[in-house]
Design a protein around this motif. Structure first.
Motif, short mmCIF file in Angstrom:
data_model
loop_
_atom_site.label_atom_id
_atom_site.label_comp_id
_atom_site.label_asym_id
_atom_site.label_seq_id
_atom_site.Cartn_x
_atom_site.Cartn_y
_atom_site.Cartn_z
N UNK A 27 -3.39 -74.97 38.08
CA UNK A 27 -2.71 -76.10 37.47
C UNK A 27 -1.61 -76.63 38.38
N UNK A 28 -0.95 -75.72 39.10
CA UNK A 28 0.13 -76.10 40.01
C UNK A 28 -0.31 -76.17 41.46
N UNK A 29 -0.98 -75.12 41.93
CA UNK A 29 -1.35 -75.02 43.34
C UNK A 29 -2.81 -74.61 43.49
N UNK A 30 -3.51 -75.25 44.40
CA UNK A 30 -4.88 -74.90 44.76
C UNK A 30 -4.90 -74.24 46.14
N UNK A 31 -5.95 -73.46 46.38
CA UNK A 31 -6.15 -72.83 47.69
C UNK A 31 -7.52 -73.23 48.23
N UNK A 32 -7.54 -73.67 49.49
CA UNK A 32 -8.78 -73.85 50.24
C UNK A 32 -8.79 -72.89 51.41
N UNK A 33 -9.96 -72.42 51.80
CA UNK A 33 -10.10 -71.64 53.02
C UNK A 33 -10.75 -72.53 54.07
N UNK A 34 -10.04 -72.77 55.17
CA UNK A 34 -10.52 -73.64 56.24
C UNK A 34 -11.02 -72.77 57.38
N UNK A 35 -12.31 -72.85 57.68
CA UNK A 35 -12.91 -72.08 58.77
C UNK A 35 -12.83 -72.93 60.04
N UNK A 36 -11.96 -72.54 60.97
CA UNK A 36 -11.76 -73.34 62.18
C UNK A 36 -12.88 -73.13 63.20
N UNK A 66 -2.29 -76.68 48.20
CA UNK A 66 -2.13 -78.03 47.66
C UNK A 66 -1.23 -77.96 46.44
N UNK A 67 -0.07 -78.59 46.49
CA UNK A 67 0.84 -78.64 45.35
C UNK A 67 0.51 -79.87 44.52
N UNK A 68 0.02 -79.66 43.30
CA UNK A 68 -0.37 -80.77 42.43
C UNK A 68 0.78 -81.24 41.55
N UNK A 69 1.92 -80.58 41.62
CA UNK A 69 3.02 -80.90 40.70
C UNK A 69 4.02 -81.86 41.34
N UNK A 99 6.64 -75.54 48.94
CA UNK A 99 5.92 -76.80 49.08
C UNK A 99 6.69 -77.89 48.34
N UNK A 100 6.85 -79.03 48.98
CA UNK A 100 7.47 -80.18 48.35
C UNK A 100 6.50 -80.79 47.33
N UNK A 101 6.99 -81.67 46.45
CA UNK A 101 6.10 -82.30 45.46
C UNK A 101 4.86 -82.93 46.11
N UNK A 102 3.71 -82.58 45.60
CA UNK A 102 2.43 -83.12 46.04
C UNK A 102 2.10 -82.85 47.51
N UNK A 103 2.77 -81.87 48.11
CA UNK A 103 2.51 -81.57 49.51
C UNK A 103 1.24 -80.74 49.68
N UNK A 104 0.53 -81.00 50.77
CA UNK A 104 -0.60 -80.19 51.21
C UNK A 104 -0.31 -79.67 52.60
#
Length: 255
Positions: A27-36, A66-69, A99-104
């Motif tokens: 609800x607040x923060x999502x996680x992605x795994x980025x394979x470089x 990802x900060x959704x708040x 994380x700042x508001x809505x920051x990724x």
């Protein structure tokens, strides 16, 4: 015990990234795994209420937060049960990233200093950072404990345009009867890779509560175990036919 002021709060100095991909939803923060090594976001699969990604040994990866708040949040981030900033066995009261508001942003490794980190990469359990430091029991899980701020000064918030994300694909059906002992054994962990430039800065953050507002977790392992668990299908191997002495009539040669 710890107080509500974070021992060390870091804010990433990397520009916010807008990357399409599936996310481990919170609800607040999502996680992605980025394979470089593969240049992309790893797809996610659900099994018995848990979310899994397939890691490839040797591949370097980072964690996109990802900060959704519309408020600042503190994310205490753990990999394999280890705090990625301090290297201690992870717990809620430890250092984290703000994380700042809505920051990724992306967290690209184990924090070595305010200017450097050691790359995350998928490797064998004995070679993982947790395994090499005698703490292999929680290898294979990524976790984020998210805290909101106790006081947020009034300020205008402008939400950046977000890239549209795709829904996580459903887990493919596999032969349940083929599940083996491999399903019970964690096969890969996260290594302590090459040191790279990755600057952060300090900031003040007072938690609204000693307990996290949200905990987001993500599990990972290699393809062999995900197949054994029934999360990924087995690859179909095309049988190579033996040469035939009498295959048929003689065709015309190419002109």
């Amino acid at each position: 015990m710890f107080n509500r002021k974070t021992p060390l709060a870091l804010t990433a100095a990397i520009a916010a990234l807008l990357i399409c991909g599936t996310a481990q939803a919170g609800a607040l923060v999502d996680i992605n795994v980025i394979d470089h090594s593969r240049s992309g976001t790893l797809p996610e699969y659900r099994r018995h209420g848990e979310t899994w990604v397939e890691g490839t040994p040797g591949h370097v990866y980072s964690l996109q937060l990802v900060n959704h708040s519309n408020r600042r949040v503190l994310v205490v981030l753990s990999v394999d049960g280890v705090n990625v900033i301090t290297g201690d066995r992870a717990s809620y009261g430890q250092s984290g990233y703000v994380l700042e508001p809505y920051q990724t942003t992306e967290i690209d490794g184990w924090r070595k200093s305010m200017q450097h980190s050691a790359q995350f990469y998928f490797t064998s359990v004995p070679d993982s950072y947790a395994g090499r430091t005698g703490r292999p029991e929680n290898v294979g899980v990524i976790g984020a404990a998210v805290f909101t701020e106790r006081y947020q000064p009034p300020m205008p918030v402008y939400r950046p345009a977000m890239a549209e994300s795709r829904a996580a694909p459903p887990a493919p059906q596999a032969d349940r009867a083929s599940t083996s002992a491999n399903a019970e054994v964690q096969r890969i962990g996260t290594g302590h890779g090459e040191t790279q430039y990755s600057a952060v800065s300090r900031t003040q953050f007072v938690r609204a509560s000693n307990r996290p507002n949200e905990i987001v977790s993500l599990r990972y392992d290699d393809r062999a175990r995900l197949v054994a668990l029934g999360i990924l299908p087995r690859r179909h191997v095309t049988r190579q036919l033996s040469p035939q002495p009498f295959p048929g009539f003689v065709p015309d040669p190419p002109r």
